[in-house]
Motif scaffolding. Structure first.
Motif, PDB file in Angstrom:
ATOM      1  N   SER B   6       0.842  -1.021  -0.125  1.00 23.51           N
ATOM      2  CA  SER B   6       0.251  -0.096   0.150  1.00 23.51           C
ATOM      3  C   SER B   6       1.113   0.932  -0.035  1.00 23.51           C
ATOM      4  O   SER B   6       0.591   2.042  -0.843  1.00 23.51           O
ATOM      5  N   ARG B   7       2.105   0.948   1.008  1.00 21.51           N
ATOM      6  CA  ARG B   7       3.099   2.880   0.089  1.00 21.51           C
ATOM      7  C   ARG B   7       3.918   2.478  -0.538  1.00 21.51           C
ATOM      8  O   ARG B   7       2.981   3.599  -1.920  1.00 21.51           O
ATOM      9  N   ASP B   8       4.086   1.310  -1.418  1.00 23.76           N
ATOM     10  CA  ASP B   8       4.129   1.537  -3.241  1.00 23.76           C
ATOM     11  C   ASP B   8       3.228   2.079  -3.731  1.00 23.76           C
ATOM     12  O   ASP B   8       3.210   3.596  -4.956  1.00 23.76           O
ATOM     13  N   LEU B   9       1.729   1.874  -3.734  1.00 28.66           N
ATOM     14  CA  LEU B   9       1.017   2.266  -4.562  1.00 28.66           C
ATOM     15  C   LEU B   9       0.792   3.565  -4.052  1.00 28.66           C
ATOM     16  O   LEU B   9       0.241   5.069  -4.655  1.00 28.66           O
ATOM     17  N   ALA B  10       0.640   3.679  -2.960  1.00 25.27           N
ATOM     18  CA  ALA B  10       0.339   5.137  -2.864  1.00 25.27           C
ATOM     19  C   ALA B  10       1.603   6.208  -2.879  1.00 25.27           C
ATOM     20  O   ALA B  10       0.993   7.965  -3.663  1.00 25.27           O
ATOM     21  N   LEU B  11       2.735   5.839  -2.877  1.00 21.36           N
ATOM     22  CA  LEU B  11       3.876   6.694  -3.883  1.00 21.36           C
ATOM     23  C   LEU B  11       3.090   6.741  -4.901  1.00 21.36           C
ATOM     24  O   LEU B  11       3.899   7.992  -5.529  1.00 21.36           O
ATOM     25  N   VAL B  91      10.975  -8.785  -3.150  1.00 23.43           N
ATOM     26  CA  VAL B  91      10.524  -8.933  -4.179  1.00 23.43           C
ATOM     27  C   VAL B  91       9.304  -8.753  -4.986  1.00 23.43           C
ATOM     28  O   VAL B  91       8.956  -7.879  -5.873  1.00 23.43           O
ATOM     29  N   SER B  92       8.623 -10.010  -4.576  1.00 20.80           N
ATOM     30  CA  SER B  92       7.480  -9.898  -5.012  1.00 20.80           C
ATOM     31  C   SER B  92       6.521  -8.985  -4.777  1.00 20.80           C
ATOM     32  O   SER B  92       5.608  -8.915  -6.120  1.00 20.80           O
ATOM     33  N   VAL B  93       6.315  -8.352  -4.107  1.00 19.28           N
ATOM     34  CA  VAL B  93       5.340  -7.395  -3.617  1.00 19.28           C
ATOM     35  C   VAL B  93       5.850  -6.241  -4.703  1.00 19.28           C
ATOM     36  O   VAL B  93       4.896  -5.673  -5.230  1.00 19.28           O
ATOM     37  N   LYS B  94       6.985  -5.738  -4.940  1.00 21.46           N
ATOM     38  CA  LYS B  94       7.556  -5.062  -5.884  1.00 21.46           C
ATOM     39  C   LYS B  94       6.997  -5.584  -7.136  1.00 21.46           C
ATOM     40  O   LYS B  94       6.667  -3.815  -7.880  1.00 21.46           O
ATOM     41  N   ALA B  97       3.812  -4.671  -7.359  1.00 19.08           N
ATOM     42  CA  ALA B  97       3.007  -3.473  -7.357  1.00 19.08           C
ATOM     43  C   ALA B  97       3.537  -2.862  -8.616  1.00 19.08           C
ATOM     44  O   ALA B  97       2.219  -1.442  -9.377  1.00 19.08           O
ATOM     45  N   HIS B  98       4.516  -3.044  -9.443  1.00 18.32           N
ATOM     46  CA  HIS B  98       4.682  -2.352 -10.643  1.00 18.32           C
ATOM     47  C   HIS B  98       3.661  -3.072 -11.732  1.00 18.32           C
ATOM     48  O   HIS B  98       3.205  -1.983 -12.505  1.00 18.32           O
ATOM     49  N   TRP B  99       3.052  -3.884 -11.557  1.00 14.59           N
ATOM     50  CA  TRP B  99       2.100  -4.571 -12.448  1.00 14.59           C
ATOM     51  C   TRP B  99       0.603  -3.946 -12.094  1.00 14.59           C
ATOM     52  O   TRP B  99       0.110  -3.583 -13.113  1.00 14.59           O
ATOM     53  N   LEU B 100      -0.028  -3.826 -10.908  1.00 19.24           N
ATOM     54  CA  LEU B 100      -0.808  -2.890 -10.658  1.00 19.24           C
ATOM     55  C   LEU B 100      -0.494  -1.481 -11.545  1.00 19.24           C
ATOM     56  O   LEU B 100      -1.989  -0.790 -11.675  1.00 19.24           O
ATOM     57  N   VAL B 101       0.138  -1.245 -11.142  1.00 22.45           N
ATOM     58  CA  VAL B 101       0.346   0.673 -11.567  1.00 22.45           C
ATOM     59  C   VAL B 101       0.795   0.513 -12.808  1.00 22.45           C
ATOM     60  O   VAL B 101       0.151   1.704 -13.842  1.00 22.45           O
ATOM     61  N   THR B 102       1.280  -0.270 -13.040  1.00 21.47           N
ATOM     62  CA  THR B 102       1.707  -0.116 -14.968  1.00 21.47           C
ATOM     63  C   THR B 102       1.117  -1.084 -15.461  1.00 21.47           C
ATOM     64  O   THR B 102       0.590  -0.870 -16.637  1.00 21.47           O
ATOM     65  N   LEU B 133      -2.141 -11.943 -20.172  1.00 21.11           N
ATOM     66  CA  LEU B 133      -1.745 -13.092 -19.548  1.00 21.11           C
ATOM     67  C   LEU B 133      -0.054 -12.273 -19.438  1.00 21.11           C
ATOM     68  O   LEU B 133       0.890 -12.840 -19.296  1.00 21.11           O
ATOM     69  N   GLY B 134       0.486 -11.753 -20.448  1.00 21.91           N
ATOM     70  CA  GLY B 134       1.980 -11.567 -20.747  1.00 21.91           C
ATOM     71  C   GLY B 134       2.710 -10.583 -19.630  1.00 21.91           C
ATOM     72  O   GLY B 134       3.518 -10.701 -19.236  1.00 21.91           O
ATOM     73  N   THR B 135       1.997  -9.132 -19.366  1.00 21.10           N
ATOM     74  CA  THR B 135       2.378  -8.130 -18.933  1.00 21.10           C
ATOM     75  C   THR B 135       2.710  -8.940 -17.028  1.00 21.10           C
ATOM     76  O   THR B 135       3.967  -8.361 -16.649  1.00 21.10           O
ATOM     77  N   PRO B 136       2.433  -9.337 -16.544  1.00 22.57           N
ATOM     78  CA  PRO B 136       2.656  -9.620 -14.730  1.00 22.57           C
ATOM     79  C   PRO B 136       4.003 -10.344 -15.664  1.00 22.57           C
ATOM     80  O   PRO B 136       5.097  -9.921 -14.691  1.00 22.57           O
ATOM     81  N   ALA B 137       4.145 -11.297 -16.311  1.00 24.09           N
ATOM     82  CA  ALA B 137       5.772 -11.808 -16.946  1.00 24.09           C
ATOM     83  C   ALA B 137       6.884 -10.400 -17.021  1.00 24.09           C
ATOM     84  O   ALA B 137       7.949 -10.551 -16.426  1.00 24.09           O
ATOM     85  N   LEU B 138       6.093 -10.049 -17.596  1.00 26.34           N
ATOM     86  CA  LEU B 138       6.904  -8.563 -18.120  1.00 26.34           C
ATOM     87  C   LEU B 138       7.313  -7.681 -16.572  1.00 26.34           C
ATOM     88  O   LEU B 138       8.789  -7.269 -16.017  1.00 26.34           O
ATOM     89  N   SER B 139       6.628  -7.638 -15.633  1.00 22.69           N
ATOM     90  CA  SER B 139       7.083  -6.638 -14.311  1.00 22.69           C
ATOM     91  C   SER B 139       7.481  -7.884 -13.459  1.00 22.69           C
ATOM     92  O   SER B 139       8.734  -7.475 -12.843  1.00 22.69           O
ATOM     93  N   VAL B 140       7.736  -9.379 -13.798  1.00 20.57           N
ATOM     94  CA  VAL B 140       8.462  -9.677 -12.602  1.00 20.57           C
ATOM     95  C   VAL B 140       9.661 -10.083 -13.363  1.00 20.57           C
ATOM     96  O   VAL B 140      10.548  -9.576 -12.777  1.00 20.57           O
TER      97      VAL B 140
END
Ligand code: HEM
Ligand SMILES: Nc1ncnc2c1ncn2[C@@H]1O[C@H](COP(=O)(O)OP(=O)(O)OP(=O)(O)O)[C@@H](O)[C@H]1O
Ligand SMILES: Nc1ncnc2c1ncn2[C@@H]1O[C@H](COP(=O)(O)OP(=O)(O)OP(=O)(O)O)[C@@H](O)[C@H]1O
Ligand SMILES: [Mg+2]
Ligand SMILES: [Mg+2]
Lengths: 51, 218, 243, 209, 209, 218
Positions: B6-11, B91-94, B97-102, B133-140
């Motif tokens: 939630s901090r990362d999303l808030a930021l 790293v999983s949380v990061k 967060a990246h996937w949710l935001v991007t 299906l693909g963007t989560p892989a990109l984030s990870v």
């Protein structure tokens, strides 16, 4: 209701989208105006009270 | 973990960096392509699915350096490393967060932008599904690259260099699935491969990212 | 009669606009609703375009306002740069989202119109393309305002951006024209209107355009007031924290 | 609980800077590291805090026991002071931030965006973070930089309160911290001299010898 | 030459923090600013150095006369110590960096990558930059942070040498700089109270009044 | 000014950020395009010049945030602002350094990468000339964008958003000239327009950039 012929969907869609956008814009503007005014009045009143 | 997410999303929302801008970049890449290749619409339709995938990939890529670099620079990452949270979880949380935001906003925007490139109507389903299906892989995968380059000042471009080859399989299957969809062919095989890559990557790569991050923070 | 610059005083501006805003807003609603009803219910379908011609009552006025909003922002930015009146900077800020929404309406109605007329949602026609670029300018301008904390800094930066952006927008228009010769209608607002749009469509269109202009003015007044109040409040809170 | 460093050697950039450092820190005690610039205090503290591996020797507690505060405070400018602290409290599984806010006189600033704080106010926020970690060993590098006299006193009180609950503190500084009861360790005598740089070098020398 | 600040008001984040600050600094003199955390020392120094406009009042010298050293040192980690200094010397049209290297005892570190310096060594490099500017007024914000005792002495000597050549120094600090001859100005009494925030607010209040 | 230019070049080389990576990004974009659009070579030849221009533009864009951000973060920019150097000169030097480090290598690499995309042989001249004329404009416009966003942490994506619409005219004329070259048509007009834009931009934009930078450093 006028007869829109075979383009009814297009015309109705244009009007719907545009009106939704305009109403949303107006609503957001009015809502923000109200809340900004209320917030400012509150702060000004508080400052007056506290000297 | 929820605190971190939630901090990362808030930021992301607060700093004005999150959603909006990744999306904007995607939009802009798509908009510029016709200026580059010329105004021939039949041509656009042919390359549309490929360009959309490429645009999504680049938009992801560009936001990768936010994953760790900010936290590294202000010392938060050192502090996070000593917090009672396994690095794998970090790293999983990061990545999440990246996937949710991007990633997620990109998936949502793709159909709209597809209009600009005259993607054939039957291609929309495959495009959206393949991106989803693909963007989560990109984030990870990107998180792995970001973890690799975390100590390096302005490692952004170096990271792109490291990450892009890792993106190739995802891109190939994703773009292939989307292209087959646009051409009205059967896209099950590439889509399954894509799903396989994503699952595999989500299951395994966080361990590698965590290992690399631990080395970098030493 | 007092100088117009007096209205550059935020308080004075709020007082004055408070008085005229209800009138402008009322008039806007009346003309807009009237024009749209006239256009939608009481005009015939075009012999070539069928009923889609009714889209013109939204498409053209919004396209018009999209450009005019940017021009207004340009003027306001220049006033800020030259005379540093806060209200004009805030008015530019207030107008940007309105202009952006107008651009979106023009784009969306155009896209919907394109489907029956050209058989495609989108074509890289010069006019359409330059509208898309205009939309990007709006986005960038709004994002820059939001990204900067200090209000005066933000005003300075966005007004330079508006200036430079205007030059590049014109340049883009020429570039795009050179790049692709389009499908889109030519200007129908030229003097010899008979040539393009018949009177039946023309009169309600004028009413709609007036409605959009009034709507824009009303919204800009209202939103400028909001911006002024928000800024005033930030200043008061900051002051309060100090004491 | 006791923090014991036994014959510790620490390295930076592949070069040993300190060697043979041993100390014991009992519960409730503080130890201040002193030494000229570049003598290796920061390197030693990072090693003790578990942020880098020791080149030799061992440390009795692992890094789960340590809370570290270095030169960078890990403060997020877009978040408020309270949000910054709450985040760290939640990360370390602690409940409230009230004690921390009070201890460093941050109540009045709680709703301020951390990015707008002055240097000393930022530092106070960075120090308040130590309290919300709930960790027994505080490892702090020049904690009172930029603090004014009254803030230094707040800091000393916070450290004393921490020690009183059985905590420990390991501090590096060049200036007075207002903690006369703390033991002092001068690191200058432990300056590394031996030529063995790292495992690779050792391997090399072995064969050469 | 004399630095005169006349009834200066300074603002940060659109809020006035200090008001009515006046001082005179004659050639060859130093002035130390003191005041609790958040009182506005940094803001005042940045204003005097010409990095931000004054909210009111005036400063007799313009920014061409000032050399500023803030919390950030502007050190490029990939360049060596000597390269860092040489760059600034050339930017300010000065010839050599030898005096600067000697004054802050940086000869031994001249070829080191600046990124590998310790906190205090970095600070010495940042301070050495002041010498190569050749500017008459040194404006420095907490210059001795992270310095050990001998480096503080080097700093005091460097300031004295600068003053001896007719220079001036304006310093903010919380700790002792080893410069007893310098005048001290406490900024706490100048805390802003007047209600005028900025031009925008002034416009507002004008009509209301 | 020369001191600044040579320092910036030294930093670019030393930090491993300069040439290498801008180029690498260009390479990778060009390499990924075939994966995106599929393996049809005739299609590649048609879009080659456009993609090369687009790749060059993106590579430029991505390195823009290095122009001021690093100097801002470590305080150098404050110090530079007080140095005896007009801000106009400062931004011009920065733009020049950016071009030398990014634009020039791209121009040199473009013919090699064109091979990968099967650019028709007669297109090389126009491609290289258009890039040579166009990339300076990209650097100067980019410097303006970088100056606008200098105070903003991780302003990178915001900057992309601001800069890309400004890049449109340059891209259109540049890509048009290159495309006409590849198709064997006459490319004088777009090339002249491109040259005009570059000259105009070099002459005027530094004043805007300097103004904006001064505001940001206030
Ligand atoms: C996404 C697509 C479109 C966009 C962005 C767009 C944009 C514009 C713009 C910018 C104008 C100029 C207004 C002015 O200069 O006063 C305009 C006018 C107009 N458009 Fe479109 N348009 C689009 C699609 C269409 C379509 C498909 C049609 C119908 C076939 C159409 C019909 C017209 C007409 C009749 C005018 C009035 C001409 C004038 O007053 O200049 N447009 N549109
Ligand atoms: N890569 C490197 N190569 C050689 N020496 C290095 C390298 N990195 C750091 N050093 C040196 O290691 C020493 C230890 O630095 P450290 O930061 O631990 O010192 P410190 O005691 O904290 O100093 P300060 O009081 O100035 O903060 C310094 O002399 C530094 O110059
Ligand atoms: N955007 C802002 N809004 C309100 N107050 C602010 C803002 N930015 C800074 N301040 C306040 O301005 C004051 C002046 O800060 P400044 O950095 O000048 O203090 P200082 O005397 O240098 O303090 P220190 O000794 O801690 O370095 C501080 O109290 C700070 O909290
Ligand atoms: Mg240290
Ligand atoms: Mg300060």
């Amino acid at each position: 209701m006028p007869d829109l012929g075979k383009y009814a969907t297009e015309v109705m869609a244009s009007y719907a989208v545009s009106l939704v956008l305009i109403v949303a814009l107006v609503a957001v503007s009015v809502w923000r105006a109200r809340s900004a005014k209320a917030a400012l009045d509150a702060v000004e009143a508080r400052i007056k009270r506290n000297g | 973990m929820i605190a971190l997410l939630s901090r990362d999303l808030a930021l992301a929302v607060r700093a004005g960096g999150g959603f909006g801008l990744g999306l904007a970049f995607f939009l802009i890449v798509v908009v510029l392509v016709p200026f580059g290749v010329g105004p021939d619409e039949a041509l656009h339709a042919r390359i549309a699915s490929g360009i959309l995938w490429l645009g999504a990939l680049l938009a992801c890529l560009l936001s990768l350096d936010r994953i760790f670099a900010l936290d590294f620079e202000d010392g938060s990452l050192d502090l996070l490393a000593t917090a009672p949270l396994p690095t794998e979880a970090l790293v999983s949380v990061k990545a999440a967060a990246h996937w949710l935001v991007t990633g997620l906003p990109l998936v949502a925007a793709a159909p709209v932008l597809a209009i600009l490139l005259n993607l054939p109507a039957m291609g929309y389903g495959a495009l959206v599904l393949s991106l989803l299906l693909g963007t989560p892989a990109l984030s990870v995968i990107g998180t792995f690259g970001a973890a690799l380059t975390v100590g390096i000042k302005r490692g952004g471009l170096l990271m792109s260099l490291l990450v892009l080859p890792l993106y190739v399989p995802t891109l190939i299957f994703g773009a292939e699935a989307a292209r087959r969809g646009a051409e009205g062919l059967d896209w099950t095989t590439p889509m399954l491969m894509l799903a396989g890559i994503t699952c595999g990557v989500i299951a395994v790569l966080p361990f590698a990212s965590a290992a690399v991050l631990r080395v970098n923070l030493r | 009669m007092a100088s117009v610059w007096e209205y550059a005083n935020p308080k004075k501006f709020i007082e004055t606009t408070d008085r005229i805003l209800p009138w402008v807003a009322g008039l806007a609603v009346v003309t807009l609703v009237g024009g749209l009803i006239w256009g939608f219910f009481f005009t015939p379908a075009d012999y070539r375009q069928g009923s889609t011609v009714k889209i013109i009552y939204l498409h053209v006025p919004s396209a018009l306002m999209a450009i005019n909003a940017w021009l207004m922002m340009l003027v306001a930015s220049l006033i800020w740069i030259v005379r540093r009146h806060h209200v004009s900077a805030l008015a530019a800020r207030a107008a940007a989202p309105v202009g952006a929404v107008m651009t979106v309406i023009a784009l969306v109605t155009g896209a919907i119109w394109g489907q029956p007329m050209w058989g495609t949602w989108w074509a890289w026609d010069p006019r359409l393309t330059s509208f898309l670029i205009l939309f990007l300018f709006y986005l960038g301008y709004i994002a820059l305002w939001q990204a900067i904390e200090n209000d005066d800094t933000a005003a300075d930066l966005t007004s330079v951006l508006c200036l430079v952006g205007s030059v590049f927008a014109v340049l883009s228009r020429y570039a795009v024209n050179f790049w692709n010769q389009g499908l889109h209608q030519g200007a129908s607002l030229s003097m010899d209107k008979e040539q393009n749009v018949a009177d039946v469509f023309w009169y309600p269109l004028i009413v709609c355009m007036a409605g959009f202009v009034l709507l824009f003015v009303a919204l800009v007044f209202l939103r400028t007031q909001t911006e002024i109040r928000a800024r005033r409040m930030r200043a008061l809170l900051a002051r309060e924290r100090l004491s | 609980m006791e923090l014991i460093a036994d014959n510790l050697a620490v390295a930076r950039g592949g070069v040993r800077v300190l060697e043979g450092v041993s100390f014991r820190l009992a519960a409730g005690r503080a130890l201040i590291l002193r030494g000229p610039n570049g003598s290796g205090k920061t390197t030693l503290l990072r090693t003790v805090a578990g942020l880098q591996p020791a080149a030799a020797g061992r440390i009795s507690l692992d890094r789960e026991a340590m809370a570290y505060a270095g030169h960078a405070d890990g403060i997020k400018a877009p978040l408020s002071v309270a949000e910054n602290l709450t985040f760290w409290a939640r990360m370390f599984g602690q409940a409230g931030i009230d004690t921390a806010l009070t201890a460093f006189d941050l109540r009045g600033l709680a709703d301020r965006r951390a990015g707008t704080l002055s240097a000393g106010q930022k530092r106070r926020l960075g120090l308040a973070r130590m309290i919300v970690t709930g960790r027994p060993v505080w490892v702090m590098d020049e904690p009172t930089v930029s603090l004014d006299a009254s803030a230094v006193a707040l800091f000393a009180d916070a450290v004393r309160a921490h020690l009183a609950t059985g905590g420990m503190a390991l501090l590096a500084t060049h200036i007075d911290l207002g903690l006369p009861e703390a033991a002092v360790l001068d690191v200058a005598p432990y300056r590394a001299t031996a030529q063995v740089g790292d495992a690779f070098d050792a391997d090399f020398d072995e064969v050469a010898a």
